[in-house]
Design a protein around this motif. Structure first.
Motif, mmCIF file in Angstrom:
data_model
loop_
_atom_site.group_PDB
_atom_site.id
_atom_site.type_symbol
_atom_site.label_atom_id
_atom_site.label_comp_id
_atom_site.label_asym_id
_atom_site.label_seq_id
_atom_site.Cartn_x
_atom_site.Cartn_y
_atom_site.Cartn_z
ATOM 1 N N GLY A 167 22.867 -9.661 -57.529
ATOM 2 C CA GLY A 167 23.905 -9.802 -58.268
ATOM 3 C C GLY A 167 23.996 -8.803 -59.412
ATOM 4 N N GLY A 168 23.760 -7.645 -59.091
ATOM 5 C CA GLY A 168 23.702 -6.560 -59.791
ATOM 6 C C GLY A 168 22.211 -6.471 -60.381
ATOM 7 N N GLY A 169 21.984 -5.130 -60.670
ATOM 8 C CA GLY A 169 20.593 -4.997 -61.269
ATOM 9 C C GLY A 169 20.314 -3.358 -61.693
ATOM 10 N N GLU A 170 19.392 -3.223 -62.575
ATOM 11 C CA GLU A 170 19.113 -1.899 -62.846
ATOM 12 C C GLU A 170 17.710 -1.920 -63.817
ATOM 13 N N GLU A 171 17.197 -0.764 -64.041
ATOM 14 C CA GLU A 171 15.871 -0.634 -64.900
ATOM 15 C C GLU A 171 14.812 -1.481 -64.118
ATOM 16 N N VAL A 172 14.377 -0.736 -63.129
ATOM 17 C CA VAL A 172 13.444 -1.573 -62.269
ATOM 18 C C VAL A 172 12.300 -0.901 -62.536
ATOM 19 N N ILE A 173 11.040 -1.935 -62.669
ATOM 20 C CA ILE A 173 9.726 -1.438 -62.789
ATOM 21 C C ILE A 173 8.615 -2.305 -62.066
ATOM 22 N N TRP A 174 7.646 -1.926 -61.643
ATOM 23 C CA TRP A 174 6.644 -2.706 -60.607
ATOM 24 C C TRP A 174 5.676 -3.398 -61.809
ATOM 25 N N SER A 175 5.298 -4.420 -61.377
ATOM 26 C CA SER A 175 4.082 -5.089 -61.795
ATOM 27 C C SER A 175 2.741 -4.297 -61.879
ATOM 28 N N PRO A 176 1.972 -4.614 -62.498
ATOM 29 C CA PRO A 176 0.628 -3.713 -62.769
ATOM 30 C C PRO A 176 -0.165 -4.086 -61.353
ATOM 31 N N ASP A 177 0.045 -5.399 -60.873
ATOM 32 C CA ASP A 177 -0.645 -5.593 -59.671
ATOM 33 C C ASP A 177 0.221 -5.228 -58.359
ATOM 34 N N GLY A 178 1.173 -4.782 -58.378
ATOM 35 C CA GLY A 178 2.106 -4.476 -57.379
ATOM 36 C C GLY A 178 2.785 -5.547 -56.772
ATOM 37 N N ARG A 179 2.600 -6.704 -56.966
ATOM 38 C CA ARG A 179 3.168 -7.768 -56.342
ATOM 39 C C ARG A 179 4.693 -8.515 -56.714
ATOM 40 N N ASN A 180 5.152 -7.700 -57.814
ATOM 41 C CA ASN A 180 6.243 -8.106 -58.187
ATOM 42 C C ASN A 180 7.146 -6.931 -58.908
ATOM 43 N N LEU A 181 8.452 -7.076 -58.506
ATOM 44 C CA LEU A 181 9.295 -6.182 -59.280
ATOM 45 C C LEU A 181 9.926 -6.724 -60.273
ATOM 46 N N PHE A 182 10.206 -6.065 -61.245
ATOM 47 C CA PHE A 182 11.075 -6.646 -62.628
ATOM 48 C C PHE A 182 12.419 -5.816 -62.567
ATOM 49 N N TYR A 183 13.404 -6.386 -63.108
ATOM 50 C CA TYR A 183 14.677 -5.434 -63.368
ATOM 51 C C TYR A 183 15.548 -6.070 -64.333
#
Length: 891
Positions: free
Chosen positions: A801-817
């Motif tokens: 539904g739209g998204g920006e400013e993406v980063i990975w979690s330190p363990d690589g198991r999640n994306l945050f945005y």
């Protein structure tokens, strides 16, 4: 006594003197432990030399230091060294209310805002058992963020049992003498009758003084005067000041009653608590008193004439017996008088469709939301509807607004000269729509637009920050012509009358107070700065440039023939909403109607730690204009951009609460840590179209090293896990924003990784280095995608539904945005094949969307460093309207 520069009082180093008087000296000083600038007041000998008074002073200082309120000056510490007693206080930049009142009374909306803040601060102190006892304009400071009350509980002390002192009239350092012809010491003019009679002072004593201050704010005159001390005291004890409306006829009657009750001679007849007073003032500010105020307005509209009623404000819940109507009209050429009364009203938007001030898209910050037709009869505004902005039209003589079909996602509207069409921006395009009906028409591409203006020759000038361009295009569409390429971004153009020149803003990256206002001659191409500091220039037919600075609307006289400012700027309205990059939320019509939004500067933020449930804990760092943030791999240090006249990278140590400046040359932005935590990479601007990527040891030792240079803006965004590759985004005049890679070993030759006709930005390496997440607008709105690295294959869309400013979690198991004002989490699996679960909302919040990435995740994957709005604001559902506003400019 005078303390020399460099003198240390405990951990505090004196930098310079700020003021001096009979009650002490104040110095600017540096706290060497926290690396912050503070104020030190050295106490006078007649207080410090008596042990009993010192002990009482220390007790009261401890009590005052416990007060935590945004409108109370913070007392940090007390100390004693080498025979000197001193206070350590928050350093406040601004002017005192006493100095401001020299210029005259305050506008009603400003008066109400300040008085609510002061009353709320008094309520906080009273609840803590602290009575000010010396409330007066000299003890109230006005800052960009509002008011600050000084010296709670210390301004006046009662006599000790030993009879050593009868009173300490004023601890604050007086900057001006309050004695003179026809006046007495300033403190007497705000004293309650019980103080003058030697009776006990309580919270109601402060309320009397507050009433005297409020009266002076509204009228510019003191409530009580006398030619001698005796006559002044007599006036306070036995007379009533003239009603505020005697001097200011447009004052709401309810405000007159509030002041009258504050100034009651008997404390039992006054407001009994500052809390009740605060609520009453807030009710007036919200328009609650306007049903009592009916002001007749003669209005003429086209071929009909009539008498209507105008109110200074109205709400949806207006009393049925006092329905207020307003008809805005075309002005008759046979009018008997050229002077028209200035009238004020408010427009209430539905709670479900607030003004669209949220930041839609990474380059969407700094978008204006309101526009007026040239004749001032029609208002266009962008409201938030179903999570997107939508344009609405409303005639100012009606109570209903209608959405414009096909304008979903639109922003920054502006009218054609005849008022029959509306220009706007949406989906990286400049568009127009006819108000009588029909679908919107695309005129041209506009990748990162910041405002437009429709000229009398049926061309449109708009600012496209992607290439720092000021461009012109036919209102029928076509290929834009570049009029001017600035050394920094161009913003908010405005055709001057006749269409031969254009006003616009330049610079002011993220912090518009350091921008400039320039004028461009379309005939010669000559461009020059006409005002230092400001944004959103508009020309008023009164012969002024109207613009925004420091959360206020100002006006400066302007000569159209010479294209020059001819006099100093004057502040007219304070506390207006200004977004990052200087989008001031106000609009002017040719005939003199003003619409504006309250709110103050939106780019001032504070650093805070937020968990996945949205529970926040502010850090000790001071509120200021923060840019992108980057947390060190061990989570102990934060690299952050601080924006002022230039932007610089600072390192904040979370455990110690200290700031250390890392950069000193050029303008530096967007820090990124190397994986080993030893270095910080950042962008530097060193001149017109001269950009570098630089890295430096995080502890500031050693020399900076330039990694690469470019003629176009670029930002570092992420380093590969092994630290050998740097991902960055770069503006390209032909293909918008692209993603590239810079090897940090060998020859350091950058190469393109993802280059399309769309905007791709914010590349982030996965923890195993096999994937890159980024944001793209290829779908028509910004969404988050992931591609395999290094071949850029196998594109997957992550957001829905739209998204920006993406980063990975330190363990690589999640994306945050970020999705609007929501922060999302997506579970990721990359071991055997790439798989992403459905996005889930973690939390929502009033967190700023600065250019770059405005948050970062802690090593535990459960907490986030965010930039929170310094002043939390509810959704904006009120617009302020001033009719015949230009009459105020003529005064």
């Amino acid at each position: 006594m005078t303390i020399a520069k460099g003198t240390r009082l405990g951990p505090y180093e004196v930098l310079s003197a700020l003021g001096a008087g009979g009650m002490g000296e104040v110095y600017r000083a540096r706290d060497s432990r926290l690396e912050r600038i503070i104020a030190i007041k050295v106490l006078p000998d007649h207080l410090a030399s008596h042990p009993e008074l010192r002990q009482r002073f220390e007790r009261e200082a401890r009590a005052v230091s416990s007060l935590n309120h945004p409108h109370i000056c913070t007392l940090h510490d007390i100390g004693h060294q080498d025979g000197l007693d001193y206070l350590v206080m928050e350093l406040i930049e601004g002017e005192s209310l006493a100095d401001r009142l020299i210029k005259g009374p305050l506008p009603t909306e400003q008066l109400l805002r300040y008085s609510i803040q002061i009353a709320d601060a008094l309520d906080k102190a009273h609840r803590a058992g602290i009575v000010h006892r010396d409330l007066k304009p000299a003890n109230i400071m006005l800052t960009k963020a509002g008011t600050k009350l000084l010296d709670f509980g210390l301004a006046k002390m009662q006599a000790s049992d030993s009879g050593l002192v009868t009173s300490v009239t004023s601890l604050p350092t007086e900057r001006h003498s309050l004695t003179g012809e026809g006046t007495i010491l300033g403190t007497f003019q705000y004293m309650a009758p019980e103080q003058l009679e030697g009776r006990e002072a309580d919270a109601r004593t402060d309320i009397f003084a507050f009433g005297a201050v409020l009266y002076e704010m509204a009228t510019g005159k003191k409530a009580f005067t006398g030619k001698s001390q005796a006559s002044l005291i007599g006036a306070i004890l036995h007379t009533e000041p003239p009603a505020i409306s005697t001097f200011q006829p447009m004052t709401p009657p309810a405000l007159d009653r509030v002041v009258k009750r504050c100034l009651a001679k008997d404390p039992d007849d006054r407001w009994q608590t500052a809390r009740d007073l605060t609520m009453e003032l807030a009710w007036i500010s919200d328009g609650g008193s306007q049903a009592e105020l009916l002001v007749p307005v003669m209005a003429q509209h086209k071929t009909r004439h009539g008498v209507m009623w105008a109110s200074a404000g109205f709400a949806l819940a207006a009393i049925a017996a006092a329905i207020l109507f307003l008809v805005l009209a075309g002005r008759s050429t046979s009018s008997l008088s050229t002077s028209k009364p200035v009238k004020r009203m408010t427009i209430k938007l539905p709670d479900t469709e607030p003004l669209a001030l949220a930041k839609f898209g990474p380059m969407g910050i700094g978008r204006t939301s309101v526009a007026l037709s040239p004749d001032g009869s029609i208002l266009a505004y962008a409201a938030e509807r179903n999570g997107k902005s939508q344009l609405y039209l409303r005639a100012l003589d009606r109570f209903d607004a209608k959405p414009i079909p096909g304008t979903e996602g639109a922003y920054s509207p502006f009218f054609s000269p005849d008022g029959r069409s509306l220009g706007f921006f949406s989906e990286n395009k400049l568009k127009k729509v006819a108000l009588q009906g029909g679908e919107p028409v695309t005129l041209c591409e506009a990748r990162i637009p910041h405002g437009g203006s429709w000229g009398p020759d049926d061309t449109i000038v708009f600012a496209d920050s992607e290439g720092n361009n000021l461009s012109r295009v036919s209102a029928s569409g076509g290929r834009p012509e570049v009029l001017s390429r600035t050394e920094d971004r161009a913003f908010y153009p405005e055709f001057l009358p006749g269409g031969k020149a254009v006003l616009f803003s330049i610079k002011g990256f993220h912090n518009p107070d350091y921008g400039h206002i320039a004028v461009l001659s379309l005939a010669t191409g000559e461009r020059r700065v006409v005002l230092e500091g400001g944004t959103n220039p508009r020309y008023a037919s009164s012969g002024h440039i109207v613009f925004a600075r420091a959360g206020a609307i100002l006006a400066a006289p302007f000569d159209l023939s010479r294209l020059e400012v001819t006099g100093p700027a004057v502040t007219l309205i304070e506390g207006i909403r200004i977004e990052e990059w200087g989008a001031a939320q106000f609009a002017l019509s040719t005939e003199g109607t003003l619409v504006y939004v309250n709110g103050g500067p939106a780019w001032i933020g504070k650093l805070t730690l937020v968990d996945r449930q949205g529970i926040s804990k502010p850090l000790a760092a001071p509120p200021q204009a923060y840019g992108p943030v980057s947390l060190s791999p061990d989570g102990q240090r934060l690299a952050v951009t601080v924006v002022g006249a230039t932007s610089d990278v600072w390192v904040y140590e979370l455990t110690r609460g200290t700031f250390t400046r890392l950069t000193v040359e050029g303008s530096n932005y967007r820090p990124v840590w190397t994986p080993d935590g030893r270095r910080i990479v950042y962008q530097r601007s060193i001149g017109p179209n001269q950009f570098q990527m630089v890295w430096q040891l995080a502890d500031g030792s050693g020399a900076e090293e330039v990694l690469t240079t470019s003629d176009y803006p670029w930002w570092p965004t992420s380093l590969s896990p092994n630290g050998k590759l740097l991902a960055f985004q770069q503006n390209d005049p032909d293909t918008a924003v692209d993603l590239s890679i810079l090897p940090l070993e060998g020859g350091r030759q950058p190469y393109s990784w993802l280059k399309t006709k769309f905007n791709e930005w914010g590349a982030a390496f996965s923890r195993d280095g096999k994937w890159v997440a980024y944001t793209s607008d290829e779908s028509g709105q910004y969404e988050v995608y992931v591609r395999a690295f290094p071949d850029a294959g196998g594109k997957r869309q992550i957001s829905t539904g739209g998204g920006e400013e993406v980063i990975w979690s330190p363990d690589g198991r999640n994306l945050f945005y970020r999705e609007g004002l929501k922060w999302m989490s997506v579970a990721i699996q990359t071991q055997t094949e790439f798989r992403a679960d459905a996005p889930k909302v973690m939390f929502e919040g009033p967190y700023l969307n600065v250019p770059g990435v405005s948050y970062d995740v802690a090593p535990d994957g459960q907490h986030f460093i965010m930039i929170e709005e310094n002043q939390k604001q509810a959704p904006t559902t009120q617009l302020n309207v001033v009719l015949n506003w230009f009459e105020e400019l003529k005064r």
